[in-house]
Design an enzyme around this catalytic site. Structure first.
Site, PDB file in Angstrom:
ATOM      1  N   LYS A  79       0.831  -1.202   0.000  1.00 25.51           N
ATOM      2  CA  LYS A  79       0.000   0.000   0.000  1.00 25.51           C
ATOM      3  C   LYS A  79       0.871   1.261   0.000  1.00 25.51           C
ATOM      4  CE  LYS A  79      -3.878   1.693   2.886  1.00 25.51           C
ATOM      5  NZ  LYS A  79      -4.559   1.449   4.168  1.00 25.51           N
ATOM      6  N   SER A  94      -9.340   1.289   3.269  1.00 25.39           N
ATOM      7  CA  SER A  94      -8.545   2.074   2.353  1.00 25.39           C
ATOM      8  C   SER A  94      -7.492   1.252   1.596  1.00 25.39           C
ATOM      9  CB  SER A  94      -7.862   3.217   3.082  1.00 25.39           C
ATOM     10  OG  SER A  94      -7.091   2.730   4.141  1.00 25.39           O
ATOM     11  N   SER A  98      -9.516  -1.098   7.442  1.00 23.76           N
ATOM     12  CA  SER A  98      -8.918  -0.857   6.131  1.00 23.76           C
ATOM     13  C   SER A  98      -8.140  -2.005   5.529  1.00 23.76           C
ATOM     14  CB  SER A  98      -8.036   0.388   6.171  1.00 23.76           C
ATOM     15  OG  SER A  98      -8.848   1.526   6.313  1.00 23.76           O
TER      16      SER A  98
END
Lengths: 427, 97, 463
Positions: free
Chosen positions: C75, C150, C174
């Site tokens: 990420k 996310s 997330s």
């Protein structure tokens, strides 16, 4: 309503730790090339996290103990938010609700007590320099200093003049230097001062304004600046005007303060405990152990030296405030007559990197010889005790005999008398 | 309770684009209403939990960490404006907030 | 089966047995990225040195390191030295970090190869990936739908076999929620189990890095490698890491007492959760309904605490030392910062931030009592399957509302899994298996057991 000068001091002291408050960068930033001493933490890069310096915590507590503070057994670090280019994270890690130390005091020579509100730990900001580059007003920022440990000491508004402020600052400096935790040098910036000044009814009943002065970088300027500001404010008040609440700078050439920035409202720093740093929880034992590490503070030490070695107070004070001179004195006080040694040091007639000159050394009185003579002449001692004080001459003679006459008889007599007193007390 | 987001936007130093303030105000108002639900819970005698690790006294000894140190070049490498080893910004007129 | 479709454990064994080379494995992933990522938009930045790095590994030979030669996606809020890191925010559009996150360093030291940085909600402020400043990632199961967030980019990358595993981070949901929406396994370790050093901070008191994988067995392996005390992160636990990927077998659920919080059985997903419950019961576990704190309170607690910490953590982005100035912030960052600053401000601190932290204590205490009686709890991750594109614009609290079922576990710093447990209208549903702090091994064992009993995790999107 009668008004009096009411001054509170906010002092910042840079600790001479090896590393930063929250990172392992060197804390020695003075005179280094810009931005050569940074890491993700003190540069405020994304993802960087603070880890507190244990030594800095201990030293902050020791400063608090030396100032007679109460140490909070539970404390935390808090984030203090504001935007400024010298503050890389957009917040300073400081202490708000639960500082390490509170409610201390320091007394002046007059006996007046200046109350200490708090002693807490925080991190220093970067250094900024203003410069015109290609016709534009710019600011240069150097993060070497960012993250260096700072101890903040805040007094209650008990100070009443520039002179009192100067005395307080000198005393504070001497204490902190004796702890060995900071150089406390106002010219070098390792000790910084911001007085808050107003004319009020009393320290408990403050007026509705106060003025903060910045850029006072010596004790002399501090005294001058405070006195000027008091006078300036008094004149306004006498005219029925209220001085504007603001921050003012000090101009040493003009010996005057000048307006820098008007503080309309107090800043909203949005303090909250830093979630990146678990709380500090200490035990009584831990704090008491730190207390045992406190050296004898300068005032008490000076008094002791007066009593023990018959030094004058001013000589003793000079020695007690200077770590190097004090160490030298302690090293050689058995070889050279202490009074003579102290005077040589204080009058700068001696090289502190060399042992004392032979001439001085030879005239010292070895305390073991004093003890020996007293032991070997117990009946003379007994006679002295019955009131026959003239026997002291005989005892002095014995010491002179054992030392080949090379010592100062007056000092021998002093030493004998003192030893006899002690033995008297001990029965 | 009416709270003005323009004041808050200044506090957090986030310039608003034209048209954003109305939407942000509406969003703020509805969110505030939702979080105000907490008033229903009695917490007078409850301690706050600021972090869930139950850790205490996490610190480091006063030992250098040269492995994390940046050279001047590295420190400056991401800045838009530098000058002779310094980060460069337009002259700051105002003091801290 | 193509090499990029393997699990980490299968690929590692294949490399060891010299069935294929590191270059072949990395190439298979790159080919898949080329084939599908133009559409899915999971990656923001690719590591263009990966084939050279793969070649070097093949040349020096298998040295036995646990992740030797395994390609992964990470990420874009994990700092990677020398490789652009943006947190999907325009403010950091040009940021090339001068240091790497601890998690990233550990993976590289274990021999893994980074394929690139994945898309996310800007600053991790969301549960959809739609609020990325670079456009949304699409759900590989149906590209009219969101991947969740996310960590949506990492979840999509794993689901579409563009990598063998992904790394994400959880502030509240997330990792687990995009795993659920994309039909992969997501694991959230206990807060403080994995270092946050080098991860762009969102909510400092809940952020937890974690893996997104094809199986629980893979998740255990990755977590073991990235977990552990870090001297650079004062919130990491000094407890030894008790995760053992080699002893996941042997869980049989007999005698286990499992809680089923009634408040979390909302939405379409509940039916599939109850079917999953039957699987546990048929193995001899007892599943009992319990009552936990009303979610309207836990959402409020999370919204306040997270937004306060967000407003503080965004303060360092001033464009002086890196990145662009504060005029580059997008809408959601402003939205969250305003409420955060308000809740910390003079006069409101006690009613909002302090109050939230007091209720936090109540939530923690409630879980303490729960786990004295129960081994873990089961629930949906999300009320329903993935939502369509555009859904995130429907509410000023969209992110917090979507994560309602996982926020309590994040507020309390617990550990939990999301494992696929069914499909509704062509979109996956995730089962939440959550336990007490530091119960990682127990949860992973249970999750692994569930994946031996069911085949949902083997379902793949048709790309």
């Amino acid at each position: 309503m009668k008004l009096q000068p009411v001054i509170g001091l906010e002092i910042h002291v840079e600790l001479k730790t090896k590393t930063g408050m929250f990172c392992g960068c060197s804390a020695d930033h003075f005179g280094k090339a810009p931005n050569t001493n940074t890491c993700p933490v003190c540069l405020g890069l994304p993802g960087a996290l603070p880890v507190p310096n244990h030594q800095a915590i201990d030293w902050a507590i020791m400063i608090g103990l030396a100032l007679d503070c109460r140490v909070n057994l539970e404390s935390s670090f808090d984030r203090k938010h504001y935007f400024y280019p010298d503050l890389p994270k957009g917040y300073q890690i400081s202490q708000y609700d639960d500082p390490f130390c509170q409610a201390g005091k320091l007394s002046l020579a007059s006996g007046k007590i200046i109350r200490i509100n708090r002693v807490h730990l925080e991190e220093d900001t970067a250094k900024m320099q203003h410069q015109v580059i290609d016709g534009q007003k710019m600011t240069l920022v150097d993060f070497n200093r960012s993250g260096v440990p700072l101890v903040e000491i805040v007094t209650e508004p008990d100070i009443a003049s520039g002179e009192e402020a100067k005395e307080f600052l000198k005393k504070l400096r001497d204490i902190i230097r004796s702890l060995g935790v900071s150089d406390c040098d106002m010219e070098k910036g390792s000790m910084r001062l911001e007085p808050n000044i107003s004319w009020s009814e009393s320290p408990e009943k403050l007026n509705n304004y106060k003025v903060e002065i910045k850029n006072l970088n010596s004790f002399r300027f501090a005294q001058q600046g405070i006195d000027f500001e008091l006078k300036r404010q008094k004149e306004l008040l006498d005219q029925g005007k209220t001085p504007v609440q603001e921050t003012r700078g000090y101009n040493p050439q003009k010996r005057a303060t000048f307006s820098q920035r008007v503080k309309e409202t107090s800043a909203d720093y949005r303090y909250f405990p830093d979630p990146d740093i678990p709380p500090i929880v200490l035990t009584r034992e831990y704090v008491e152990n730190l207390r045992t590490k406190l050296p004898q503070l300068p005032e008490a030490l000076a008094n002791e030296m007066v009593n023990k070695f018959h030094l004058s107070l001013s000589t003793a004070q000079l020695l007690s405030k200077d770590q190097l001179k004090l160490a030298y004195f302690n090293q050689y006080k058995n070889q050279v007559e202490p009074l003579e040694l102290a005077n040589l040091i204080v009058n700068k007639k001696i090289d502190l990197d060399q042992p004392p000159p032979a001439k001085a050394a030879s005239r010292a009185v070895d305390p073991n010889i004093i003890d020996q003579v007293l032991k070997e002449n117990a009946d003379a001692v007994a006679k002295y005790r019955t009131g026959k004080t003239s026997v002291i001459g005989f005892l002095v003679g014995q010491v002179m005999r054992l030392t080949g006459g090379k010592v100062d008889p007056k000092q021998v007599q002093d030493k004998l008398l003192k030893a006899l007193q002690v033995r008297n007390l001990q029965g | 309770m009416k709270v003005n987001v323009l004041h808050l936007a200044k506090l957090v130093n986030m310039p608003l684009k034209p048209g954003e303030s109305e939407k942000l105000q509406a969003g703020f108002d509805s969110t505030l209403k939702a979080v105000d639900e907490l008033k229903k819970l009695p917490t007078a005698k409850t301690k706050s939990t600021f972090q869930v690790t139950k850790l205490q006294n996490v610190w480091r000894e006063d030992i250098p960490q040269p492995e994390r140190g940046f050279t001047q070049k590295q420190a400056l490498s991401q800045a838009k404006k530098t000058y002779q080893g310094y980060f460069l910004v337009p002259r700051v007129i105002d003091d801290e907030a | 089966m193509r090499l990029n479709q393997l699990t980490v454990i299968e690929a590692r064994a294949g490399l060891k047995a010299k069935k294929f080379s590191v270059v072949e494995l990395a190439t298979a992933c790159l080919v898949q990225i080329k084939a599908v990522d133009k559409k899915l938009h999971a990656f923001l930045t690719l590591n263009d040195r990966i084939l050279d790095q793969a070649k070097k590994l093949d040349q020096s030979g298998d040295d036995g390191r646990p992740l030797w030669g395994i390609p992964f996606a990470i990420k874009d809020n994990f700092l990677t030295e020398g490789l652009r890191t943006t947190a999907s925010a325009k403010v950091l559009d040009n940021f090339v970090p001068q240091y790497s996150a601890t998690v990233y360093k550990k993976l590289i030291e274990a021999g893994a190869l980074c394929l690139g940085k994945t898309n996310m909600d800007a600053w991790a402020h969301g549960s959809s990936t739609e609020t990325s400043d670079y456009g949304s990632t699409l759900n590989p199961w149906n590209t009219k739908y969101l991947p969740g967030g996310s960590s949506g980019g990492s979840a999509a990358a794993v689901a579409a076999d563009m990598c063998l595993f992904g790394i994400g981070s959880e502030t509240a949901g997330s990792v687990r929620q995009p795993a659920a929406w994309c039909g992969v396994t997501g694991f959230k370790p206990t807060y403080g189990r994995v270092s946050r050093y080098g991860v762009v901070a969102m909510a400092s008191s809940t952020d937890s890095p974690g893996p997104l994988t094809k199986t629980v067995a893979d998740a255990a392996l990755i977590t073991k490698i990235i977990a552990g005390h870090d001297v650079y992160d004062a919130t990491t636990s000094p407890r030894p890491v008790e995760i053992n990927p080699n002893s996941l077998q042997g869980e049989n659920l007999k005698g286990k007492i499992i809680a089923l919080p009634k408040e979390y059985l909302i939405g379409e997903a509940s039916g599939l959760i109850l079917e999953a419950v039957k699987v546990f019961e048929s193995a001899g576990a007892q599943v009992k309904p319990v009552t936990l704190m009303d979610p309207q309170f836990t959402i409020a607690v999370y919204t306040i605490i997270q937004r306060c910490e967000v407003s503080s953590n965004l303060a360092r982005y001033d464009g002086i030392r890196f990145g662009h100035d504060r005029s580059s912030f997008s809408y959601e960052a402003k939205n969250r910062s305003l409420l955060g600053a308000f809740s910390l401000s003079t006069g409101y601190f006690d009613q909002y931030y302090k109050k939230a932290q007091q209720v936090r204590t109540m939530i923690i205490d409630e879980f303490d009592r729960l786990f004295k009686q129960f081994d873990f709890y089961l629930a949906p991750i999300s009320p329903g399957p993935a939502l369509p594109l555009g859904a995130s614009k429907t509410s000023a609290m969209f992110g917090e509302l979507q994560d309602v079922l996982v926020e309590p576990s994040s507020i309390a710093g617990l550990t939990g899994l999301s494992v696929p447990c069914g499909i509704i209208s062509g979109l996956p549903i995730g089962l939440q298996i959550t336990g007490a702090q530091f119960d990682e091994q127990k949860i992973l064992q249970v999750g692994h057991w569930y994946q031996q009993q069911t085949k949902w995790h083997l379902e793949k999107p048709k790309l």
